[in-house]
Design an enzyme around this catalytic site. Structure first.
Site, PDB file in Angstrom:
ATOM      1  N   HIS A  41       0.860  -1.189   0.000  1.00  0.00           N
ATOM      2  CA  HIS A  41       0.000   0.000   0.000  1.00  0.00           C
ATOM      3  C   HIS A  41       0.889   1.229   0.000  1.00  0.00           C
ATOM      4  O   HIS A  41       1.977   1.221   0.584  1.00  0.00           O
ATOM      5  CB  HIS A  41      -0.857   0.078   1.266  1.00  0.00           C
ATOM      6  CG  HIS A  41      -2.117  -0.698   1.220  1.00  0.00           C
ATOM      7  ND1 HIS A  41      -2.743  -1.126   2.364  1.00  0.00           N
ATOM      8  CD2 HIS A  41      -2.893  -1.103   0.199  1.00  0.00           C
ATOM      9  CE1 HIS A  41      -3.845  -1.769   2.050  1.00  0.00           C
ATOM     10  NE2 HIS A  41      -3.956  -1.774   0.737  1.00  0.00           N
ATOM     11  N   CYS A  80      -2.928   2.994   9.795  1.00  0.00           N
ATOM     12  CA  CYS A  80      -4.022   2.028   9.651  1.00  0.00           C
ATOM     13  C   CYS A  80      -5.030   2.125  10.792  1.00  0.00           C
ATOM     14  O   CYS A  80      -6.134   1.589  10.680  1.00  0.00           O
ATOM     15  CB  CYS A  80      -3.464   0.613   9.581  1.00  0.00           C
ATOM     16  SG  CYS A  80      -2.421   0.317   8.148  1.00  0.00           S
TER      17      CYS A  80
END
Length: 174
Positions: free
Chosen positions: A70, A164
Site C-alpha cells: 500500500h 491504519c
C-alpha cells in the site's frame, strides 16, 4: 453496513467505487493533489475514478516492492508541502515524479520502512511514528518535526501501523 449508515446519518455522501481501490491505504491527500498508489491492490482505473469524483488532480505512483503493498507503507505526508518516503518502494518513473514534486522530502531507509516508519501520521509538526524507525525519527527531528513514538508492535504483526488505526475525515479542496 453500520459504518455506511452512520456516515449517511451524519450528512456525508457515501460513494461506492466501481474500480478496486483500497481507500486511504493507496490514496493519500497531499495538499493540492492526491497521491495514489498502484501495483499490488488498487487498480490504476481507480485513480481516474478518484480524480473524476473529487475533481482534484491525482498523481499515480507505482509500487514495485511487495513488502510495500500500500502507498501508506511507503510514504506519508508531513504537511501541505512535504512528504517522507522510501524511494526503492517505487518504480523509477514514480521516484522521478516524487523527486520533482518534493525535492526536500525526508527519505527513509529500508529498515525504517520495514519497521512501519512510513505508516505514520503528522499534524504538520508532530509525527506519530513507529519506535523502530529510529533513523527516520532522527531525520524528522533534524528538519524541525517532533517525532512521537507509538508502539503498535502487536498490530504490526497483522500488517498495519499507526496510519491504519486512523479514520481521517477531511474536506478535499481543489
Amino acid at each position: 453496513m453500520p459504518y455506511e449508515a452512520w456516515f449517511k446519518s451524519e450528512g456525508y455522501e457515501v460513494y461506492h467505487p466501481e474500480s478496486v481501490c483500497e481507500g486511504e491505504g493507496d490514496l493519500v491527500p497531499a495538499g493540492r493533489w492526491i497521491l495514489a498508489g498502484t501495483g499490488f491492490r488498487t487498480t490504476r482505473e481507480a485513480h481516474s475514478e478518484v480524480q473524476e469524483y473529487f475533481g482534484v488532480p491525482v498523481i499515480s505512483l507505482t509500487l514495485v516492492d511487495p513488502y510495500f503493498y500500500h502507498l501508506d507503507t511507503a510514504l506519508f505526508v508531513l504537511d501541505d508541502d512535504n512528504i517522507a518516503y522510501y524511494p526503492e518502494a517505487f518504480s523509477p518513473g514514480s521516484r522521478e515524479v516524487l523527486a520533482r514534486l518534493y525535492p526536500d522530502a525526508v527519505l527513509a531507509t529500508r529498515e525504517d520502512a520495514m519497521a512501519f516508519g512510513l505508516n505514520s501520521v503528522s499534524d504538520g509538526r508532530h509525527v506519530f511514528i513507529s519506535p523502530g524507525a529510529t533513523a527516520l525519527a532522527g531525520r524528522l527531528a533534524g528538519r524541525g518535526y517532533v517525532p512521537v513514538p507509538v508502539d503498535l508492535s502487536e498490530f504490526q504483526k497483522a500488517g498495519g501501523g499507526i496510519k491504519c488505526c486512523t479514520q481521517e475525515i477531511r474536506e478535499i479542496r481543489s
